[in-house]
Design a protein around this motif. Structure first.
Motif, PDB file in Angstrom:
ATOM      1  N   ARG A  20      26.475  44.169  52.837  1.00 45.26           N
ATOM      2  CA  ARG A  20      25.844  43.388  51.116  1.00 45.26           C
ATOM      3  C   ARG A  20      27.266  43.484  49.883  1.00 45.26           C
ATOM      4  NH1 ARG A  20      21.559  41.912  48.637  1.00 45.26           N
ATOM      5  NH2 ARG A  20      21.421  42.373  46.790  1.00 45.26           N
ATOM      6  N   GLN A  21      27.725  44.512  50.310  1.00 41.95           N
ATOM      7  CA  GLN A  21      28.465  43.997  49.137  1.00 41.95           C
ATOM      8  C   GLN A  21      30.122  43.310  49.255  1.00 41.95           C
ATOM      9  OE1 GLN A  21      29.094  46.019  46.440  1.00 41.95           O
ATOM     10  NE2 GLN A  21      30.913  44.696  45.935  1.00 41.95           N
ATOM     11  N   LEU A  22      30.119  43.625  50.901  1.00 42.29           N
ATOM     12  CA  LEU A  22      31.224  42.358  51.354  1.00 42.29           C
ATOM     13  C   LEU A  22      30.425  40.676  50.928  1.00 42.29           C
ATOM     14  CD1 LEU A  22      33.925  41.294  52.837  1.00 42.29           C
ATOM     15  CD2 LEU A  22      32.314  41.577  55.134  1.00 42.29           C
ATOM     16  N   TRP A  23      29.562  40.520  51.085  1.00 39.13           N
ATOM     17  CA  TRP A  23      28.418  39.221  51.333  1.00 39.13           C
ATOM     18  C   TRP A  23      28.465  38.969  49.643  1.00 39.13           C
ATOM     19  CZ3 TRP A  23      29.905  37.674  54.962  1.00 39.13           C
ATOM     20  CH2 TRP A  23      29.145  38.070  56.513  1.00 39.13           C
ATOM     21  N   LEU A  24      28.821  39.706  48.716  1.00 38.25           N
ATOM     22  CA  LEU A  24      28.845  39.555  47.505  1.00 38.25           C
ATOM     23  C   LEU A  24      29.519  39.430  46.332  1.00 38.25           C
ATOM     24  CD1 LEU A  24      26.420  39.899  44.844  1.00 38.25           C
ATOM     25  CD2 LEU A  24      27.288  41.803  44.661  1.00 38.25           C
ATOM     26  N   ASP A  25      30.811  39.800  47.227  1.00 36.63           N
ATOM     27  CA  ASP A  25      32.283  39.797  46.443  1.00 36.63           C
ATOM     28  C   ASP A  25      32.268  38.281  47.288  1.00 36.63           C
ATOM     29  OD1 ASP A  25      32.122  42.113  45.588  1.00 36.63           O
ATOM     30  OD2 ASP A  25      33.675  43.272  46.948  1.00 36.63           O
ATOM     31  N   HIS A  27      30.539  35.423  47.970  1.00 36.00           N
ATOM     32  CA  HIS A  27      29.671  34.644  46.896  1.00 36.00           C
ATOM     33  C   HIS A  27      30.253  34.679  45.429  1.00 36.00           C
ATOM     34  CE1 HIS A  27      25.857  33.012  45.816  1.00 36.00           C
ATOM     35  NE2 HIS A  27      25.795  33.637  44.274  1.00 36.00           N
ATOM     36  N   LEU A  28      30.540  36.336  45.367  1.00 32.54           N
ATOM     37  CA  LEU A  28      30.858  35.786  43.106  1.00 32.54           C
ATOM     38  C   LEU A  28      32.137  35.086  43.363  1.00 32.54           C
ATOM     39  CD1 LEU A  28      30.555  37.363  40.822  1.00 32.54           C
ATOM     40  CD2 LEU A  28      32.295  39.024  41.714  1.00 32.54           C
ATOM     41  N   TYR A  29      33.743  35.609  44.132  1.00 31.11           N
ATOM     42  CA  TYR A  29      34.216  34.849  43.709  1.00 31.11           C
ATOM     43  C   TYR A  29      34.559  33.320  44.495  1.00 31.11           C
ATOM     44  CZ  TYR A  29      35.859  39.698  42.962  1.00 31.11           C
ATOM     45  OH  TYR A  29      36.137  40.433  42.215  1.00 31.11           O
ATOM     46  N   LEU A  30      33.536  33.207  44.968  1.00 27.72           N
ATOM     47  CA  LEU A  30      33.774  31.609  45.834  1.00 27.72           C
ATOM     48  C   LEU A  30      33.083  30.640  44.750  1.00 27.72           C
ATOM     49  CD1 LEU A  30      33.089  31.400  49.334  1.00 27.72           C
ATOM     50  CD2 LEU A  30      35.082  30.953  48.715  1.00 27.72           C
ATOM     51  N   GLY A  31      32.171  31.474  44.042  1.00 26.58           N
ATOM     52  CA  GLY A  31      30.992  30.666  43.077  1.00 26.58           C
ATOM     53  C   GLY A  31      31.911  30.790  41.904  1.00 26.58           C
ATOM     54  N   LEU A  32      32.773  31.985  41.347  1.00 24.70           N
ATOM     55  CA  LEU A  32      33.089  31.434  40.429  1.00 24.70           C
ATOM     56  C   LEU A  32      34.768  30.548  40.273  1.00 24.70           C
ATOM     57  CD1 LEU A  32      34.064  35.239  39.574  1.00 24.70           C
ATOM     58  CD2 LEU A  32      32.351  33.825  37.655  1.00 24.70           C
ATOM     59  N   PHE A  33      35.463  30.387  41.188  1.00 28.35           N
ATOM     60  CA  PHE A  33      36.616  29.432  40.872  1.00 28.35           C
ATOM     61  C   PHE A  33      35.745  27.793  41.585  1.00 28.35           C
ATOM     62  CE2 PHE A  33      38.233  33.841  41.489  1.00 28.35           C
ATOM     63  CZ  PHE A  33      39.149  33.456  39.631  1.00 28.35           C
ATOM     64  N   ALA A  34      34.977  27.632  42.920  1.00 31.51           N
ATOM     65  CA  ALA A  34      34.838  27.084  43.066  1.00 31.51           C
ATOM     66  C   ALA A  34      33.611  26.251  42.384  1.00 31.51           C
ATOM     67  CB  ALA A  34      34.121  26.989  44.726  1.00 31.51           C
ATOM     68  N   SER A 182      29.151  29.475  50.091  1.00 33.49           N
ATOM     69  CA  SER A 182      28.824  30.527  48.833  1.00 33.49           C
ATOM     70  C   SER A 182      27.112  30.916  49.513  1.00 33.49           C
ATOM     71  CB  SER A 182      29.399  29.475  47.716  1.00 33.49           C
ATOM     72  OG  SER A 182      29.257  30.487  46.329  1.00 33.49           O
ATOM     73  N   LEU A 183      27.077  29.213  49.019  1.00 32.86           N
ATOM     74  CA  LEU A 183      25.119  28.941  49.323  1.00 32.86           C
ATOM     75  C   LEU A 183      24.755  30.230  50.552  1.00 32.86           C
ATOM     76  CD1 LEU A 183      24.713  25.057  49.257  1.00 32.86           C
ATOM     77  CD2 LEU A 183      23.729  26.675  47.223  1.00 32.86           C
ATOM     78  N   TRP A 387      27.451  37.770  36.138  1.00 33.95           N
ATOM     79  CA  TRP A 387      28.149  38.275  36.222  1.00 33.95           C
ATOM     80  C   TRP A 387      28.415  38.851  35.721  1.00 33.95           C
ATOM     81  CZ3 TRP A 387      33.265  36.870  34.648  1.00 33.95           C
ATOM     82  CH2 TRP A 387      34.053  37.365  34.916  1.00 33.95           C
ATOM     83  N   LEU A 388      29.043  38.443  34.033  1.00 34.70           N
ATOM     84  CA  LEU A 388      29.678  38.582  32.550  1.00 34.70           C
ATOM     85  C   LEU A 388      28.318  39.742  32.546  1.00 34.70           C
ATOM     86  CD1 LEU A 388      29.946  35.498  30.545  1.00 34.70           C
ATOM     87  CD2 LEU A 388      31.294  37.323  31.662  1.00 34.70           C
ATOM     88  N   GLN A 389      26.734  39.843  31.986  1.00 30.20           N
ATOM     89  CA  GLN A 389      26.062  40.831  32.494  1.00 30.20           C
ATOM     90  C   GLN A 389      26.938  42.310  32.886  1.00 30.20           C
ATOM     91  OE1 GLN A 389      22.777  38.272  33.255  1.00 30.20           O
ATOM     92  NE2 GLN A 389      22.458  38.138  31.223  1.00 30.20           N
ATOM     93  N   LYS A 390      26.543  42.127  34.745  1.00 29.77           N
ATOM     94  CA  LYS A 390      26.535  42.980  35.185  1.00 29.77           C
ATOM     95  C   LYS A 390      28.782  43.699  35.594  1.00 29.77           C
ATOM     96  CE  LYS A 390      25.590  43.157  39.595  1.00 29.77           C
ATOM     97  NZ  LYS A 390      25.387  42.586  41.155  1.00 29.77           N
ATOM     98  N   ARG A 391      29.052  42.874  34.619  1.00 30.63           N
ATOM     99  CA  ARG A 391      30.521  43.674  33.714  1.00 30.63           C
ATOM    100  C   ARG A 391      30.396  44.073  32.723  1.00 30.63           C
ATOM    101  NH1 ARG A 391      34.471  40.208  31.559  1.00 30.63           N
ATOM    102  NH2 ARG A 391      36.719  41.158  31.914  1.00 30.63           N
ATOM    103  N   GLN A 392      29.655  43.893  31.952  1.00 27.56           N
ATOM    104  CA  GLN A 392      29.507  44.247  30.813  1.00 27.56           C
ATOM    105  C   GLN A 392      28.680  45.427  30.850  1.00 27.56           C
ATOM    106  OE1 GLN A 392      27.234  42.317  27.865  1.00 27.56           O
ATOM    107  NE2 GLN A 392      27.227  43.941  26.106  1.00 27.56           N
TER     108      GLN A 392
END
Length: 402
Positions: A20-25, A27-34, A182-183, A387-392
């Motif tokens: 799950r963490q792998l899929w989350l990572d 999804h996160l990085y593809l989502g942020l940039f693409a 990402s989807l 992402w910002l909320q979880k980062r905070q």
């Protein structure tokens, strides 16, 4: 429960969390940039759903005409000038350029759009009044022009190439593939393994901003997933057409090439027939359809490709027929239509553009694609906020532990 069973269960839980963490990572990085480019694709795509209506609204003198009125008591209909006269008017405006395509009017108040290329690579779109065979105006384009002078053309270029030319076209297709991944990873993360489907499919009432933002992200992403996935995949098809078709043919070998891939058989002393002759042949064999486009041969062995729209007795979702005609003999070499498909691959390919534009389902389809485009910035912005909320939260935990 034995200690061995408990250890096995703990191992499975740990492995599940790791995946799950792998899929989350991913999804996160593809989502942020693409995902940032998804906003551009979405907004421009929503505009392009109605590009013809908008272009006519901005340029009525160029793209619309007044339909002539018949004398009172006349039963006949107002008819267009012959295609020969339409082409002749365009050729005079083209001043030596080669006619490469002719598109029929969108409605009774529309104009013909004729494309013409120069040897330098510059090209033109020439608009002709169908009732008077008179040019209403010309748009000129440079061979190396990345940023067009005209609004709708600018939006088109931004949408499918990011104003970066041929390299941008490939880049957009690759970004679309990353967004599809990402989807899919987002769907994996969202999937309610605990069976709480109602919670997963709805937005909680009276929720705080954090929960509301999360619910908005997941529900928009889920409900627009089919349409957004189809639009992204069809975008890859249009920008990387030949590789896309080749891959499809590997899964469906009987999938034919497109009509323009067929060849005419040159005959000594015989000249190529004209555009009007090609259209008459198409209508003789397949009466009732309206002229959508005609592509003249691009060489001595090329073919006429005639495209009919609103062809009767075809699929109500996409009533279009493409006909390849030998430019010398007039022989029909190939017909592509919903009732002539020979493989699942052909059906799959033929659906790509209608799905991308929404035209396959009329106004319902167009509105769906329009809303899908508007959903893109919502999905991206809520994802960034999440992402910002979880980062905070993580940073706050680190500060407390230090």
């Amino acid at each position: 429960m034995s200690s061995e069973t408990g250890a096995t269960g703990a191992f499975r839980d740990q492995r599940g969390r790791s995946w799950r963490q792998l899929w989350l990572d991913i999804h996160l990085y593809l989502g942020l940039f693409a995902g940032a480019l998804l906003v551009i694709f979405g907004i421009t795509g929503s505009i392009l759903v109605f590009w013809q209506e908008l272009d006519e609204w901005f340029n009525p003198a160029l793209l619309t005409v007044t339909v002539p009125k018949l004398a009172e008591g006349t039963d006949s209909e107002v008819v267009y000038q012959s295609l020969h006269k339409i082409i002749h008017a365009a050729e005079q405006a083209a001043q030596g350029s080669k006619i490469t395509a002719l598109y029929g009017p969108r409605n009774s108040a529309g104009v013909f759009a004729i494309y013409a290329n120069r040897e330098s690579g510059d090209w033109q779109r020439i608009f002709v009044d169908p009732y008077q065979a008179k040019v209403t105006g010309v748009r000129n384009y440079g061979a190396n022009e990345w940023i067009p002078d005209y609004l709708m053309d600018f939006i088109f270029q931004l949408h499918f190439s990011l104003l970066l030319g041929a390299n941008g076209t490939v880049a957009v297709a690759l970004v679309a593939l990353l967004l599809i991944i990402s989807l899919i990873t987002g769907l994996i993360i969202w999937w309610p393994v605990n069976g709480h489907w109602r919670k997963a499919l709805t937005i909680k009432r009276n929720a705080g901003m954090v929960r509301f933002n999360f619910d908005l992200h997941k529900t928009f992403s889920f409900y627009f997933f089919p349409a957004l996935g189809a639009v992204l995949l069809s975008g890859v098809y249009m920008n990387l057409n030949e590789p896309f078709v080749w891959i499809t043919q590997q899964f469906s070998p009987s999938t034919r090439e497109y009509p323009h891939k067929f060849l005419s058989n040159p005959v000594n002393g015989m000249q190529s027939m004209g555009v009007e002759h090609a259209w008459n042949i198409a209508m003789e064999h397949f009466p009732g359809g309206k002229l959508n486009a005609i592509y003249p041969p691009d060489s001595d062995t090329g073919v006429f490709t005639v495209v009919q729209r609103e062809a009767p007795q075809l699929s109500a979702y996409w009533p279009e027929r493409q006909i390849a005609i030998d430019q010398y003999s007039g022989e029909i070499l190939d017909v592509r239509a919903p009732d002539t498909r020979r493989s699942a691959g052909e059906t799959f390919l033929d659906w790509q553009w209608p799905l991308h534009s929404g035209k396959a389902f009329g106004w319902v389809g167009r509105i769906l694609i329009f809303l899908c485009g508007l959903a893109c910035p919502v999905i991206y912005i809520t994802g960034v906020i999440r992402w910002l909320q979880k980062r905070q939260v993580r940073q706050t935990k680190i500060r407390r532990m230090s």
